[in-house]
Design an enzyme around this catalytic site. Structure first.
Site, mmCIF file in Angstrom:
data_model
loop_
_atom_site.group_PDB
_atom_site.id
_atom_site.type_symbol
_atom_site.label_atom_id
_atom_site.label_comp_id
_atom_site.label_asym_id
_atom_site.label_seq_id
_atom_site.Cartn_x
_atom_site.Cartn_y
_atom_site.Cartn_z
ATOM 1 N N LYS A 263 41.909 40.916 42.229
ATOM 2 C CA LYS A 263 43.161 41.977 42.446
ATOM 3 C C LYS A 263 42.550 43.130 43.272
ATOM 4 O O LYS A 263 43.233 43.849 43.784
ATOM 5 C CB LYS A 263 43.927 42.256 41.328
ATOM 6 C CG LYS A 263 44.762 41.230 40.794
ATOM 7 C CD LYS A 263 45.844 41.501 39.931
ATOM 8 C CE LYS A 263 46.649 40.140 39.435
ATOM 9 N NZ LYS A 263 46.004 39.172 38.656
HETATM 10 C C1 LIG Z 1 46.338 37.773 38.681
HETATM 11 C C2 LIG Z 1 45.464 36.736 38.465
HETATM 12 C C3 LIG Z 1 45.736 35.575 38.588
HETATM 13 C C4 LIG Z 1 47.067 34.868 39.050
HETATM 14 O O1 LIG Z 1 47.124 35.337 40.488
HETATM 15 P P1 LIG Z 1 48.671 35.254 41.382
HETATM 16 O O2 LIG Z 1 48.553 35.942 42.301
HETATM 17 O O3 LIG Z 1 49.618 35.911 40.268
HETATM 18 O O4 LIG Z 1 48.997 33.971 41.421
HETATM 19 C C5 LIG Z 1 44.695 34.381 38.193
HETATM 20 N N1 LIG Z 1 43.787 34.804 37.721
HETATM 21 C C6 LIG Z 1 43.358 36.109 37.381
HETATM 22 C C7 LIG Z 1 42.017 36.629 36.930
HETATM 23 C C8 LIG Z 1 44.247 37.164 37.809
HETATM 24 O O5 LIG Z 1 44.208 38.604 37.640
#
Ligand SMILES: *Cc1c(COP(=O)(O)O)cnc(C)c1O
Length: 462
Positions: free
Chosen positions: A112
């Site tokens: 993220k």
């Molecule tokens: C947010 C997240 C996901 C999922 O990602 P999306 O974009 O919501 O599909 C998977 N793994 C981790 C570690 C995350 O923080």
């Protein structure tokens, strides 16, 4: 470049306004009116470029005249300067023709950061020029909140408030939210669970007087700018493995469908992607939808991959919009059915279109532990539980095309699950070593809209 809503009736916006607005006024999500494409030669020319240069070339057409070339290049440079690996998104080889794309070298150790660090700089530049301030409020089950706080701390044009469920995030996640000392950061521990946090967030957006008064803005994964930032690493990794001369496939651990949707955009832009594989944990609504055509919500079952514990996968609406031939009225009707009855059926034509684009698989808790253990023994690589789900699903989709699985978080963010699987407690990277020595700053809040709004008003008045 214009942006349109997936529900067809909200006004068209520029990149800047779509980014600052987040959710469209008709309840839809913004998407580009047209997807710009890159030629084979354009893609071939990315080989050997830095991550920042690839980011510039891939994202530039989407940004339109919101920023000049030099402003945009500077925004990108600032966004990725805090990453601990020079490649930003390095690839490591896991097995024959199977590669892991490590997306956890950002400041909060999850993918993220790629989007949130960029969005922080984009907001700051746009708001400084407008002479405006905004109040960002977010709800988190852990990773989004820490990434948002890290991205917005110390920026003049924003206050950032993050609601997290008191006592229900990991120690590392909580400390990443509560230890920044900048006065524009407000970590709020809500007396309730994640759904309560998200419920209060929605209530604030729906309280139009409050929304306008504090200039509320959202940075959750429905914000188009977040999807856009994630398109870049599909290009950088594919090109390192020989694209456009050679096809590649991707497997993506999925919750809100944001990350894999970015892969779909990369494909539409011209990147030769063979398979795009959705990997889910036991909360498998996306896998079930592709199998049966029925999008039916069930209660969320907590898992050891908490960032994928989602039952309404917001960004899936963007894929549906394309699968229905960009018919906003049809999407609006499906979303109404979802809201009133908790489910909808995807039409045969649209379902076939989705199946042509996406494969999927689901992994149980036990298989997740086994996968972490197995890969540690065979390769020495320690996977976080989310990445392990991707790796497991990827195994059944391997062939002559190189497979790239996205590693979405560093194992040290989920030390309990990893220790249980491997017997090793993964250490935080040295640059984060003082996380447990820092002082925490957090405000406990009741699950009450009035009290929350009062607190936010008071804090931003200072
Ligand atoms: C947010 C997240 C996901 C999922 O990602 P999306 O974009 O919501 O599909 C998977 N793994 C981790 C570690 C995350 O923080």
């Amino acid at each position: 470049m214009k942006y349109i809503s997936t529900r067809g009736t909200a006004p068209e916006l520029s990149f800047e306004d779509a980014m600052l607005t987040g959710l469209a006024r008709d309840g839809g999500l913004y998407v580009p009116a047209e997807i710009p494409t890159m030629s084979q030669a354009d893609i071939a020319a990315l080989a050997g470029c830095s991550y920042e240069e690839i980011a510039f070339r891939v994202m530039r057409p989407f940004v339109g005249d919101t920023f000049t070339d030099s402003e945009f290049a500077e925004i990108i440079a600032k966004a990725y300067a805090g990453f601990s690996h020079d490649a930003r998104a390095p690839l490591v080889q896991l097995g024959p023709n199977h590669f892991l794309l490590e997306l956890f070298h950002g400041p909060t150790l999850a993918f993220k950061d790629f989007a949130m660090q960029l969005i922080g700089q984009l907001f700051q530049a746009a708001l400084a020029r407008r002479g405006e301030r905004v109040t960002i409020v977010g709800a988190t089950s852990g990773d989004t909140g820490s990434a948002a706080i890290e991205a917005f701390r110390g920026l003049d044009a924003v206050d950032v408030f993050i609601l997290f469920p008191d006592g229900r995030v990991s120690d590392v996640q909580r400390r990443q939210m509560t230890t920044p000392s900048e006065s524009n950061v407000h970590a709020l521990a809500l007396d309730g669970d994640f759904d309560d946090c998200q419920g209060k967030l929605k209530d604030m957006f729906n309280d139009l007087t409050f929304r306008d008064e504090v200039r509320l803005a959202g940075v959750n994964s429905i914000n188009w700018a977040r999807v856009l930032a994630q398109v870049v690493y599909y290009f950088s990794s594919a090109v390192s493995l020989g694209a456009p001369h050679r096809k590649v496939s991707f497997t993506v651990p999925t919750g809100n469908f944001g990350d894999i949707f970015a892969g779909y955009i990369a494909k539409k832009m011209g990147l030769p992607i063979d398979k795009l594989v959705i990997a889910t944990n036991q909360n498998d609504i996306l896998h079930r939808t592709l199998e049966t055509g029925a999008y039916t919500t069930q209660g969320v079952t907590p898992s050891i991959s908490p960032s994928m514990d989602i039952q309404v996968s917001s960004n899936f609406e963007r894929a549906l919009f394309d699968a229905y031939g960009r018919d906003g009225a049809a999407v609006a009707q499906l979303m109404d059915e979802l809201k009133s009855g908790g489910s909808f059926n995807v039409s045969q034509g649209a379902l076939q279109g989705l199946r042509d684009l996406f494969a999927s698989g689901r992994v149980s808790e036990e298989q997740t532990y086994d996968t972490i253990k197995d890969y540690y023994a065979r390769t020495g690589e320690i996977l976080c539980p989310h990445s392990a789900i991707g790796v497991k699903v990827a195994e059944s989709h391997q062939g002559v095309t190189p497979m790239i699985t996205l590693a979405t978080a560093h194992p040290a963010k989920f030390p309990d699950a990893v220790e249980k699987a491997t017997g090793q407690r993964p250490a935080l990277p040295p640059r984060m070593g003082d996380l447990f020595a820092k002082e925490e700053r957090v405000t406990k809040v009741p699950n009450d809209l009035g009290a929350l709004e009062t607190l936010i008003r008071e804090r931003i008045a200072k």
